[in-house]
Each structure stands twice: as C-alpha cells, then as structure tokens.
Design a protein around this motif. Sequence first.
Motif, PDB file in Angstrom:
ATOM      1  N   HIS A 183      46.724  36.685  33.871  1.00  0.00           N
ATOM      2  CA  HIS A 183      45.379  37.152  34.159  1.00  0.00           C
ATOM      3  C   HIS A 183      45.333  37.940  35.475  1.00  0.00           C
ATOM      4  O   HIS A 183      46.333  38.103  36.163  1.00  0.00           O
ATOM      5  CB  HIS A 183      44.415  35.969  34.199  1.00  0.00           C
ATOM      6  CG  HIS A 183      44.288  35.259  32.891  1.00  0.00           C
ATOM      7  ND1 HIS A 183      43.692  35.832  31.782  1.00  0.00           N
ATOM      8  CD2 HIS A 183      44.694  34.016  32.502  1.00  0.00           C
ATOM      9  CE1 HIS A 183      43.726  34.973  30.776  1.00  0.00           C
ATOM     10  NE2 HIS A 183      44.342  33.872  31.179  1.00  0.00           N
ATOM     11  N   ASN A 184      44.144  38.394  35.819  1.00  0.00           N
ATOM     12  CA  ASN A 184      43.918  39.371  36.878  1.00  0.00           C
ATOM     13  C   ASN A 184      43.573  38.717  38.210  1.00  0.00           C
ATOM     14  O   ASN A 184      42.658  37.893  38.300  1.00  0.00           O
ATOM     15  CB  ASN A 184      42.767  40.291  36.435  1.00  0.00           C
ATOM     16  CG  ASN A 184      42.600  41.514  37.297  1.00  0.00           C
ATOM     17  OD1 ASN A 184      42.816  41.493  38.501  1.00  0.00           O
ATOM     18  ND2 ASN A 184      42.166  42.605  36.681  1.00  0.00           N
ATOM     19  N   HIS A 185      44.325  39.115  39.260  1.00  0.00           N
ATOM     20  CA  HIS A 185      44.051  38.657  40.627  1.00  0.00           C
ATOM     21  C   HIS A 185      44.030  39.859  41.583  1.00  0.00           C
ATOM     22  O   HIS A 185      44.320  39.719  42.769  1.00  0.00           O
ATOM     23  CB  HIS A 185      45.109  37.638  41.047  1.00  0.00           C
ATOM     24  CG  HIS A 185      44.742  36.771  42.216  1.00  0.00           C
ATOM     25  ND1 HIS A 185      43.505  36.187  42.358  1.00  0.00           N
ATOM     26  CD2 HIS A 185      45.472  36.388  43.305  1.00  0.00           C
ATOM     27  CE1 HIS A 185      43.482  35.472  43.478  1.00  0.00           C
ATOM     28  NE2 HIS A 185      44.650  35.590  44.077  1.00  0.00           N
ATOM     29  N   THR A 186      43.733  41.044  41.038  1.00  0.00           N
ATOM     30  CA  THR A 186      43.641  42.349  41.719  1.00  0.00           C
ATOM     31  C   THR A 186      45.012  42.960  41.991  1.00  0.00           C
ATOM     32  O   THR A 186      46.038  42.280  41.974  1.00  0.00           O
ATOM     33  CB  THR A 186      42.847  42.297  43.040  1.00  0.00           C
ATOM     34  OG1 THR A 186      43.608  41.649  44.054  1.00  0.00           O
ATOM     35  CG2 THR A 186      41.501  41.624  42.847  1.00  0.00           C
ATOM     36  N   LEU A 187      44.975  44.245  42.289  1.00  0.00           N
ATOM     37  CA  LEU A 187      46.205  44.971  42.608  1.00  0.00           C
ATOM     38  C   LEU A 187      46.805  44.537  43.938  1.00  0.00           C
ATOM     39  O   LEU A 187      48.014  44.308  44.046  1.00  0.00           O
ATOM     40  CB  LEU A 187      45.921  46.475  42.667  1.00  0.00           C
ATOM     41  CG  LEU A 187      45.679  47.214  41.348  1.00  0.00           C
ATOM     42  CD1 LEU A 187      45.221  48.640  41.626  1.00  0.00           C
ATOM     43  CD2 LEU A 187      46.931  47.205  40.479  1.00  0.00           C
TER      44      LEU A 187
END
Length: 311
Positions: A183-187
């Motif tokens: 999942h997404n935790h930012t760039l």
Amino acid sequence: MAAHSAVRRRRPVRRSVGALLVVAALGSACAGPSGEAGDAGGARKGPVGPAPGQPQAQGAAGALDAYVEKVRAQRAARALAAKKWGLDRPPLEAPAPPAVKPKITTRKGFETDGHGLPPVFTTVPTKEKVVFLTIDDGAEKDPQLLRMMSELQIPYSAFLSDYLVKEDYGYFKKMQDAGVSLHNHTLNHRYMPGLSYAAQKREICGMQDTIQRRYGKRPPLFRPPYGNYNEDTLRAAKACGVKAVPLWAAEAFPDRMEWREWDRDLHPGDIVLTHFRGKGDWKGSMPDMIRRVMKTITAKGYAVAKLEDYV
C-alpha cells in the motif's frame, strides 16, 4: 485529537452444512491420530466409511479427510516454526474472514470538515479477537523477516515509500508473491500538512503510479507519514483512488509496545504499526520485533488477521 473507540458491529453468523462437516471433521482429527469415534453404544474403532453404493459420499469424505490432514500438517509446521523463531507458542489462528466486510467510518476526533472523503480509523469494527499487523516505509530489507513471516504464516500489510523501496524493488516483490498487500505511504515520506494540495497529490498519486507499475496493482489504502494529515491530504488521496486511511492503535518495537489507548491494551480490530527497521535504528532486528509483538498479541488471546479481508 480525542481518543475514542471505533464503532464495532456484530456481524451475523452464517453456517453451512459443509462448514459444519468441516468443523466436525476437525474436531475428530484433533481427538487423536487413531481416527477413533464414539457413539451412543460406546467407542467404535476406525474411520466411519460411506454406505455401500454411495461413491459421491465416499468422494466427499475423502476430500474432507484430505482437508483435515492439510490442516494438521499446517499446524504442525507452525508449531515447529514457532520453536525455531523463539516464540513461546504458535500464533493463534485467525477465524474465517467476514462474508461481508464491515462498514468503515472515520474515528471520532479524526474528522475534517470535508464530506465523502476516505475514512480515517485506528480500529476495524469487529467483535472477533483479531488485530492487524502493518509495517511502514521500507528502509530495512531483512530476508529473515520474509522467511519468519512465511514460516509462521502471519499475515501483514506493507505501506511503502518509494525513496526507500527503490533501493530494492525485488525485495518487496518477494513479499507480494508471498501474499502480502503493498500500500501507499507516499513517494518521499514528507510531512503532508506542510505541503500544498498539489504537492500532496504528487506524493500520493506518484506512489500509486509506482506501485501499479512495479507490482501490477493500484493500492486502495494509504497511510500518511507520521499519521499526520489535513483535509487536503484526504482530498488528494481520494483523487488518487484511495478508499481508506488506516492509522494505528498500537506500535511495536523490539523492546516494547506503545499504545494509543488509555488502558494500554489490545482491542478487537486494532491496527498495530511497526516499521522496516534494523539494529542501526532500534534495539534489535526485525525478527526481534516480530517476537515481541507476537508474544504480546498471542498472550492476550488475539490472532493476527489480514487487513484486506476486513477493509
């Protein structure tokens, strides 16, 4: 922000004849290796076979026996793995996932003024004694963690930041191949409230694009760095295809647990946070951290379930 328990709803219990047969078979399997079964007249030796001329029943019984043997083998392997990895006892087995996922709402005290935005929550509404293990960022890429989690059959979810993951995309591909959702935790793991809406959208949508390109799937879940967000964060997340924003109720380290709630305890549906870190950052390795958190979870009578089965 105020700390309040998330709404929990009891889900209806649904049982099928097949499920009851499996439960009965498992109970018989756990009684002992001999296959003995009792009846009203006393003990009866040997497995009960189908009546003559019933090949379908015989086939069903054979499939059930194979399933029971598979469960026995999995439990035995889990017990050996627990001993190998230094756990006092094997992790508890999670119940079957709900037939219908619970409705997720924003935890009270975590709201913004916006409407129709992805919900922000620390606990999943469930009455089951399950918690959810999540690991953030991607700094430490310990192969021992992959082996440990696979052998112990512990589900978990990874929330990744590209500036760390790009050092070894292959490590997280192995994780995904083992059934872990990414999942997404930012760039770049920036403090989101300090950025403009456009900058936040670049951070979130950019990581969505990276995960889709590298791992073939656009993730539905997003966790803001440090757990900090504002309305622009949630608006940007929604624009990037995010469905929900799980935070956490407890955090695991190799030498301790930290708690959000006043009672310093676990509750049904709690999300547990930890990080991809090693001895250079904290007092132990990633396997040390897993030992700590699993001893705590198991001792309190909880199983680890897969977050994506509920959210």
